[in-house]
Design a protein around this motif. Sequence first.
Motif, PDB file in Angstrom:
ATOM      1  N   GLY A 114       3.914   5.313   8.126  1.00 51.91           N
ATOM      2  CA  GLY A 114       3.009   5.258   9.273  1.00 51.91           C
ATOM      3  C   GLY A 114       1.914   4.206   9.125  1.00 51.91           C
ATOM      4  O   GLY A 114       1.121   4.013  10.031  1.00 51.91           O
ATOM      5  N   GLY A 115       1.888   3.530   7.975  1.00 53.86           N
ATOM      6  CA  GLY A 115       0.802   2.569   7.721  1.00 53.86           C
ATOM      7  C   GLY A 115       0.897   1.355   8.634  1.00 53.86           C
ATOM      8  O   GLY A 115       1.919   1.127   9.289  1.00 53.86           O
ATOM      9  N   GLN A 116      -0.176   0.591   8.657  1.00 53.91           N
ATOM     10  CA  GLN A 116      -0.225  -0.548   9.579  1.00 53.91           C
ATOM     11  C   GLN A 116       0.204  -1.852   8.921  1.00 53.91           C
ATOM     12  O   GLN A 116       0.407  -2.855   9.603  1.00 53.91           O
ATOM     13  N   THR A 118      -1.330  -4.112   7.318  1.00 55.66           N
ATOM     14  CA  THR A 118      -2.161  -5.252   7.734  1.00 55.66           C
ATOM     15  C   THR A 118      -2.124  -6.394   6.721  1.00 55.66           C
ATOM     16  O   THR A 118      -2.083  -7.552   7.108  1.00 55.66           O
ATOM     17  N   PRO A 218      -3.839   5.218  12.181  1.00 59.34           N
ATOM     18  CA  PRO A 218      -3.260   6.412  11.551  1.00 59.34           C
ATOM     19  C   PRO A 218      -4.225   7.012  10.523  1.00 59.34           C
ATOM     20  O   PRO A 218      -5.015   6.288   9.904  1.00 59.34           O
ATOM     21  N   GLY A 220      -4.091   8.098   7.560  1.00 61.24           N
ATOM     22  CA  GLY A 220      -3.857   7.975   6.117  1.00 61.24           C
ATOM     23  C   GLY A 220      -2.607   8.737   5.688  1.00 61.24           C
ATOM     24  O   GLY A 220      -2.135   9.624   6.406  1.00 61.24           O
ATOM     25  N   LYS A 353     -11.822  -2.506   7.523  1.00 66.89           N
ATOM     26  CA  LYS A 353     -10.644  -3.327   7.820  1.00 66.89           C
ATOM     27  C   LYS A 353     -10.920  -4.221   9.030  1.00 66.89           C
ATOM     28  O   LYS A 353     -11.908  -4.032   9.742  1.00 66.89           O
ATOM     29  N   GLU A 376      -9.535   7.708   6.470  1.00 65.12           N
ATOM     30  CA  GLU A 376      -8.183   8.069   6.031  1.00 65.12           C
ATOM     31  C   GLU A 376      -8.241   9.196   5.015  1.00 65.12           C
ATOM     32  O   GLU A 376      -9.217   9.307   4.265  1.00 65.12           O
ATOM     33  N   LYS A 404       2.895  -5.183  -0.590  1.00 63.50           N
ATOM     34  CA  LYS A 404       1.597  -4.997   0.073  1.00 63.50           C
ATOM     35  C   LYS A 404       1.141  -6.303   0.732  1.00 63.50           C
ATOM     36  O   LYS A 404       0.606  -6.289   1.826  1.00 63.50           O
TER      37      LYS A 404
HETATM   38  P1  UTP Z   1      -1.059   1.473   2.161  1.00 61.11           P
HETATM   39  O1  UTP Z   1      -2.290   2.173   1.810  1.00 61.11           O
HETATM   40  O2  UTP Z   1      -0.574   0.453   1.214  1.00 61.11           O
HETATM   41  O3  UTP Z   1      -1.248   0.854   3.595  1.00 61.11           O
HETATM   42  O4  UTP Z   1       0.057   2.540   2.442  1.00 61.11           O
HETATM   43  P2  UTP Z   1      -0.302  -0.063   4.493  1.00 61.11           P
HETATM   44  O5  UTP Z   1      -0.492   0.416   5.872  1.00 61.11           O
HETATM   45  O6  UTP Z   1       1.109  -0.102   4.026  1.00 61.11           O
HETATM   46  O7  UTP Z   1      -0.879  -1.494   4.319  1.00 61.11           O
HETATM   47  P3  UTP Z   1      -2.334  -2.117   4.659  1.00 61.11           P
HETATM   48  O8  UTP Z   1      -3.317  -1.394   3.778  1.00 61.11           O
HETATM   49  O9  UTP Z   1      -2.602  -1.925   6.118  1.00 61.11           O
HETATM   50  O10 UTP Z   1      -2.138  -3.546   4.281  1.00 61.11           O
HETATM   51  C1  UTP Z   1       0.823   3.110   1.424  1.00 61.11           C
HETATM   52  C2  UTP Z   1       1.940   3.892   2.084  1.00 61.11           C
HETATM   53  O11 UTP Z   1       1.413   4.920   2.888  1.00 61.11           O
HETATM   54  C3  UTP Z   1       1.877   4.805   4.218  1.00 61.11           C
HETATM   55  C4  UTP Z   1       2.291   3.360   4.380  1.00 61.11           C
HETATM   56  O12 UTP Z   1       3.242   3.217   5.422  1.00 61.11           O
HETATM   57  C5  UTP Z   1       2.864   3.074   2.998  1.00 61.11           C
HETATM   58  O13 UTP Z   1       4.166   3.607   2.886  1.00 61.11           O
HETATM   59  N1  UTP Z   1       0.798   5.184   5.142  1.00 61.11           N
HETATM   60  C6  UTP Z   1      -0.434   4.660   4.982  1.00 61.11           C
HETATM   61  C7  UTP Z   1       1.083   6.060   6.149  1.00 61.11           C
HETATM   62  O14 UTP Z   1       2.229   6.530   6.298  1.00 61.11           O
HETATM   63  N2  UTP Z   1       0.078   6.389   7.002  1.00 61.11           N
HETATM   64  C8  UTP Z   1      -1.170   5.889   6.889  1.00 61.11           C
HETATM   65  O15 UTP Z   1      -2.040   6.259   7.695  1.00 61.11           O
HETATM   66  C9  UTP Z   1      -1.436   5.004   5.846  1.00 61.11           C
END
Ligand code: UTP
Length: 478
Positions: A114-116, A118, A218, A220, A353, A376, A404
């Motif tokens: 679900g992460g972005q 970024t 999202p 976190g 961010k 988060e 990352k």
């Molecule tokens: P990260 O903390 O590395 O974040 O997520 P990210 O979204 O991949 O990258 P940045 O920080 O925006 O560059 C670690 C894992 O947790 C998931 C991400 O998809 C990744 O698998 N995650 C993170 C979620 O599922 N939801 C979230 O709200 C945040």
Amino acid sequence: MTNDNNIQTRHRNALDQLAPRGQEHVFRWWDDLGDVDRIRLLNDLESINWTVLDELITTHVVARPDSDHTTDIRPAPVHRQTPDAGQEQLYDRALKRGRSLISQGKVAAFTVAGGQGTRLGFDGPKGMVEVSPVGERTLFQLFADMIVAAGRRHDVTLPWYVMTSPANHDETLNYFSSQAFFGLREQDVRLFPQAMLPVFDRSGRILMADKHLIALAPDGHGGSLKALVASGALSDMQQRGVEVISYFQVDNPLVKPFDPLFLGLHAETGSEMSAKVTPKAHDLERVGNVCMSNDRVRVIEYSDLPEELAHSTNTDGSRKFDAANLAIHLLNVAFVDRVIGQAFQLPYHRAEKVATYVDDTGDKHTPEKPNAVKLETFVFDALPLADKTLILEVDRAEEFAPIKNATGDDSLASAKDAQVARACRWLEDSGVHVPRTKDGQPDLSVVIAPSLAMDANELRAASDHIPDLRSGGWYLLE
Ligand code: UTP
């Protein structure tokens, strides 16, 4: 009530909530919006839980939260991959128990996606990044291959749960559909979105992503625990007889979701939530430290581990706090069910961010430097809630190569190199000649598909099927 009246009533109710909080700017363009956009804005606003946010804005957005005051920090007891003296029988039992848990269908794979993303800057869900050095497999495809392969090995159907976010859910689901669920049965794959929270400027005002959209992000990876329950995924697991959730992040192509030793040690030690760790690269590495504190396992951020502890050593000179969190966990279904009650809340963390926003004149900006505060929760904060935790130390090069960044460390390029390096180690371990350059680097590109082997032992058993490997060659061994 007519649609018009309904919208007006909802607008008035929302204003009643927002005005005393100084957030009524979210309606700055209300008069210019059509009904569809007005309803979208109201839906987003009504999803906000102000009872939680009021305090958080004061403590975590306008101010910075106090740093972690964890006391009584000690190293956590760690199990190694090979048994210490006296542990041989435990490890034998664990391997058998782990295999049996898998073959009885008691383990589910759970990917948080679900992460972005970024930092990576990829245009689309991160799981759609083509990660295989040969064969153009995406991360999602690769995980599906592992799940299919583990199912075949153990003669069982293994379910896969994937947490998305509202921002990438449709695209992820369309991708899975377009790929016919990668050979898995659709009913064995369940995608569900996590919750979102508003994004603020540093004064605590909600940022607007557009004239009709509040900025949302999202909540976190810790949000995965609530989302498991809210989406019905946890009940689905219970109905299937799943007992253990194998949690991993979407960005790690080296993960081993069905690791019999990890599963077996987790079960044999009666653990509720477990973690894989790896030795730190250096004392102050920017990782979460898996430690004990007041008899509970918890992860302490590198910035919160007092320096004298980070540098402290055992009598044999080895590093005392040497357990870096790899974000690979096992959680019992019963544990998630037990801890997620009405009042359950993991602690919030503040992250600054970059967020695209429209200013008060309606112009859109994407700043270069962080302008936004996101809130988060982290899944590892559930560790102290577990009555028992197993910590397994693994070799980083074997199991962890997260994607990352766009370039450099922890990038797509470094993750591809790590996959080739691991494949070459497994091949050499099986007695296969691997061409290398003068400085010892692999002089070929090679991928070992999960269908052929998921670890060095399995490859050893299949080594008859491996062709001669030539310098400069590209090989997909499946
Ligand atoms: P990260 O903390 O590395 O974040 O997520 P990210 O979204 O991949 O990258 P940045 O920080 O925006 O560059 C670690 C894992 O947790 C998931 C991400 O998809 C990744 O698998 N995650 C993170 C979620 O599922 N939801 C979230 O709200 C945040």
